[in-house]
Design an enzyme around this catalytic site. Structure first.
Site, PDB file in Angstrom:
ATOM      1  N   VAL A  16       0.786  -1.122   0.037  1.00 22.09           N
ATOM      2  CA  VAL A  16      -0.022  -0.042   0.132  1.00 22.09           C
ATOM      3  C   VAL A  16       0.842   1.310  -0.069  1.00 22.09           C
ATOM      4  CG1 VAL A  16      -1.750   1.260   1.188  1.00 22.09           C
ATOM      5  CG2 VAL A  16      -1.915  -1.288   1.258  1.00 22.09           C
ATOM      6  N   LYS A 206     -13.314  -6.085  10.303  1.00 26.68           N
ATOM      7  CA  LYS A 206     -13.928  -5.000   9.608  1.00 26.68           C
ATOM      8  C   LYS A 206     -15.300  -4.810  10.394  1.00 26.68           C
ATOM      9  CE  LYS A 206     -10.924  -5.965   5.716  1.00 26.68           C
ATOM     10  NZ  LYS A 206     -10.738  -6.950   4.427  1.00 26.68           N
TER      11      LYS A 206
HETATM   12  N1  NAP Z   1      -2.598  -4.900   0.914  1.00 28.68           N
HETATM   13  C1  NAP Z   1      -3.585  -4.569   0.977  1.00 28.68           C
HETATM   14  O1  NAP Z   1      -4.286  -5.024  -0.086  1.00 28.68           O
HETATM   15  C2  NAP Z   1      -4.275  -3.863   2.092  1.00 28.68           C
HETATM   16  C3  NAP Z   1      -5.657  -3.430   1.873  1.00 28.68           C
HETATM   17  C4  NAP Z   1      -6.289  -2.735   2.946  1.00 28.68           C
HETATM   18  C5  NAP Z   1      -5.716  -2.559   4.006  1.00 28.68           C
HETATM   19  N2  NAP Z   1      -4.357  -2.870   4.161  1.00 28.68           N
HETATM   20  C6  NAP Z   1      -3.667  -2.628   5.459  1.00 28.68           C
HETATM   21  O2  NAP Z   1      -2.606  -1.886   4.997  1.00 28.68           O
HETATM   22  C7  NAP Z   1      -1.682  -2.075   5.833  1.00 28.68           C
HETATM   23  C8  NAP Z   1      -0.346  -2.081   5.211  1.00 28.68           C
HETATM   24  O3  NAP Z   1      -0.409  -3.239   4.381  1.00 28.68           O
HETATM   25  P1  NAP Z   1       0.727  -3.723   3.237  1.00 28.68           P
HETATM   26  O4  NAP Z   1       0.006  -5.039   2.409  1.00 28.68           O
HETATM   27  O5  NAP Z   1       1.083  -2.656   2.762  1.00 28.68           O
HETATM   28  O6  NAP Z   1       1.672  -4.395   3.899  1.00 28.68           O
HETATM   29  P2  NAP Z   1       3.372  -4.613   3.634  1.00 28.68           P
HETATM   30  O7  NAP Z   1       3.379  -4.849   1.972  1.00 28.68           O
HETATM   31  O8  NAP Z   1       3.804  -5.810   4.537  1.00 28.68           O
HETATM   32  O9  NAP Z   1       4.233  -3.345   3.946  1.00 28.68           O
HETATM   33  C9  NAP Z   1       4.577  -3.043   5.425  1.00 28.68           C
HETATM   34  C10 NAP Z   1       5.605  -1.868   5.299  1.00 28.68           C
HETATM   35  O10 NAP Z   1       5.797  -1.680   6.694  1.00 28.68           O
HETATM   36  C11 NAP Z   1       7.149  -1.483   6.837  1.00 28.68           C
HETATM   37  N3  NAP Z   1       7.222  -2.022   8.020  1.00 28.68           N
HETATM   38  C12 NAP Z   1       7.218  -3.073   8.858  1.00 28.68           C
HETATM   39  N4  NAP Z   1       7.452  -3.030  10.167  1.00 28.68           N
HETATM   40  C13 NAP Z   1       7.930  -1.902  10.294  1.00 28.68           C
HETATM   41  C14 NAP Z   1       8.382  -0.983  11.572  1.00 28.68           C
HETATM   42  N5  NAP Z   1       8.681  -1.448  12.542  1.00 28.68           N
HETATM   43  N6  NAP Z   1       9.076   0.260  11.243  1.00 28.68           N
HETATM   44  C15 NAP Z   1       8.923   0.863   9.829  1.00 28.68           C
HETATM   45  N7  NAP Z   1       8.179   0.218   8.870  1.00 28.68           N
HETATM   46  C16 NAP Z   1       7.935  -1.034   8.952  1.00 28.68           C
HETATM   47  C17 NAP Z   1       7.650  -2.756   5.961  1.00 28.68           C
HETATM   48  O11 NAP Z   1       8.976  -2.271   5.725  1.00 28.68           O
HETATM   49  P3  NAP Z   1      10.038  -2.953   4.579  1.00 28.68           P
HETATM   50  O12 NAP Z   1       9.437  -2.859   3.248  1.00 28.68           O
HETATM   51  O13 NAP Z   1      11.407  -2.531   4.598  1.00 28.68           O
HETATM   52  O14 NAP Z   1       9.833  -4.574   4.887  1.00 28.68           O
HETATM   53  C18 NAP Z   1       6.768  -2.474   4.782  1.00 28.68           C
HETATM   54  O15 NAP Z   1       7.277  -1.185   3.913  1.00 28.68           O
HETATM   55  C19 NAP Z   1      -1.885  -2.953   6.861  1.00 28.68           C
HETATM   56  O16 NAP Z   1      -2.567  -2.239   7.819  1.00 28.68           O
HETATM   57  C20 NAP Z   1      -3.019  -3.651   5.988  1.00 28.68           C
HETATM   58  O17 NAP Z   1      -3.871  -4.418   6.696  1.00 28.68           O
HETATM   59  C21 NAP Z   1      -3.652  -3.577   3.212  1.00 28.68           C
END
Ligand code: NAP
Length: 429
Positions: A16, A206
């Site tokens: 995201v 949700k």
């Molecule tokens: N993916 C979807 O379709 C979707 C849809 C609706 C809502 N969401 C929500 O959006 C949020 C993010 O989801 P995502 O899919 O984008 O997750 P993701 O791809 O796993 O990305 C997580 C990000 O957070 C970083 N991170 C993890 N731990 C950290 C820390 N301690 N300090 C700083 N940065 C940290 C990671 O760094 P690195 O890049 O270095 O690993 C990565 O860039 C979640 O709450 C999820 O529920 C996601």
């Protein structure tokens, strides 16, 4: 237009976050015109700083998210890390340091929404989270703002794309659960560990958020009854078809008919093929809202994915930036109704029960008596003989979940009932 930019700290740059950064860059001029000031990406916190991130100035990348939110010049913190910690502490630190917050974090909002809202209110800052429920689909703002003058009675939705993809595959191909899950994993619709999706945890978070906003009442994750969809079989789909239904994993938030309480639950259910939610295919999401004045509304679209979810995050970012420029905040938590959340036993719905029974005279009468003794009225019965055994499918009229559980407990004790093959609720009629 103000020339001094509003500064945004992006916490997380994964699926995201990377799309949020991309759209902030590619749409910078339009965003500035819509907000009334430019928005500047002031820092990007990640876990792995050496990872190549296209379009992101490496000078902005940091692993010290706390220092970034404490800088003091940040206007808006966008939290797209996910999970409970460190996201929770980072959000409260952001408020303490004068920033507003946009988050996509359903797990955190469902667990600690009240405390986070209180922190936002104390700091006189915004907390927006449109992306936390059903990705790109505008749902939080319509419920919170567009329907603020109406009375919402029911929210019924498909809010998890992974499970909808799996159930849709089972429906359209006759595949079993494992086969459909394997395909979802191969195509990237299911994660390596699909527990949060298939066991209904994601949908329950949700449901808690939606119920809270819809009914102006605090509903926590623990208040949501949850059943996953791993037990749904090809035979259940065959039974559903015979009834003119399909099976969906539904999040259902309801106000009791007397208005004095609410319920929130997630479980697989049969819904008639004529219901608008039955036609939601693949990984799409849709939420059906019923209210006093508006009647029935349906919100439909992609419920996940980087770019769709970023669309919702950016919408919040624009709203929050506009509020900051005008020195106001948007609507905060509305929990004034403070309705009790009733347990699952109080939920009233219809049931489809499939029993394996001995194929001999009197069995049907015995089974019918058990239903009657528990005050569960039978709508239809279908019996199919197979040698000494028979399959009995009973569809009930509306009954409470507690009565149904009592009925099933008593049925299991009958010598003639060999087993309860499945129990499925029937919704959307
Ligand atoms: N993916 C979807 O379709 C979707 C849809 C609706 C809502 N969401 C929500 O959006 C949020 C993010 O989801 P995502 O899919 O984008 O997750 P993701 O791809 O796993 O990305 C997580 C990000 O957070 C970083 N991170 C993890 N731990 C950290 C820390 N301690 N300090 C700083 N940065 C940290 C990671 O760094 P690195 O890049 O270095 O690993 C990565 O860039 C979640 O709450 C999820 O529920 C996601």
């Amino acid at each position: 237009m103000r020339t001094r930019p509003l500064k945004v700290a992006l916490l997380g740059c994964g699926v995201v976050g990377s799309e949020v950064a991309r759209i902030m860059t590619t749409h910078a001029d339009d965003l500035a015109a819509r907000i009334g000031a430019p928005v500047e990406l002031a820092g990007v916190a990640v876990r792995r700083p050496s990872k190549v991130r296209e379009g992101i100035d490496p000078a902005l990348v940091t692993t010290d998210a706390t220092a970034l939110v404490k800088r003091g010049d940040i206007d808006v913190v966008v939290e797209v890390i996910g999970g409970i910690e460190p996201a929770r502490t980072l959000i409260t630190t952001a408020f303490e340091n004068g920033a507003s917050v946009v988050s996509a974090n359903k797990a955190l909002l469902a667990q600690d929404g009240a405390a986070l809202h209180a922190a936002a209110e104390q700091a006189d800052k915004d907390l927006y989270y449109e992306a936390a429920v059903a990705g790109a689909i505008p749902l939080i703002r319509p419920l919170r703002e567009s329907l603020a003058g109406d009375k919402v009675n029911r929210v019924l939705g498909i809010v998890n794309g992974t499970t909808n993809f799996i159930l849709d595959k089972m429906d359209s191909t006759g595949a079993g659960y494992q086969e459909a899950l394997d395909e979802a994993t191969a195509l990237g619709y299911a994660e390596a560990d699909p527990t949060a999706d298939v066991e209904g945890f994601d949908a329950a978070a949700k449901a808690a958020i939606l119920a809270g906003i819809a009914f102006h009442t605090r509903v926590r994750l623990d208040d949501v009854y949850r059943e996953g969809m791993t037990e749904v079989t090809a035979a259940d789909f065959a039974s559903a078809k015979q009834m003119g239904c399909t099976i969906k994993l539904l999040a259902i938030c309801e106000r009791a008919p007397d208005g004095g309480s609410v319920t929130a639950r997630v479980h697989p259910a049969m819904i008639p093929l004529t219901h608008p939610l039955a036609s939601v295919r693949g990984a799409y999401n849709a939420v059906f809202v019923e209210s006093d004045a508006a009647g029935q509304l349906m919100f439909y679209g992609p419920g996940a994915g980087g770019s769709p979810t970023a669309s919702a995050v950016l919408g919040d970012l624009v709203a929050v930036c506009r509020n900051r420029l005008s020195g106001t905040t948007g609507p905060g938590e509305s929990a004034y109704a403070a309705l009790p959340v009733s347990p699952m036993g109080d939920v009233v719905t219809r049931y489809h029960i499939s029993l394996d029974v001995a194929d001999k005279p009197g069995v049907l009468a015995q089974v019918a008596t058990v239903f009657a003794e528990h005050d569960v009225s039978i709508d239809t019965v279908r019996q199919t003989g197979k040698g000494g055994e028979a399959s009995l499918v009973v569809v009930t009229h509306r009954a409470s979940d507690a009565s149904l559980r009592g009925t099933v407990g008593a049925l299991r004790k009958l010598d003639t009932v060999r087993g309860v093959a499945s129990i499925m609720r029937v919704e959307g009629e």
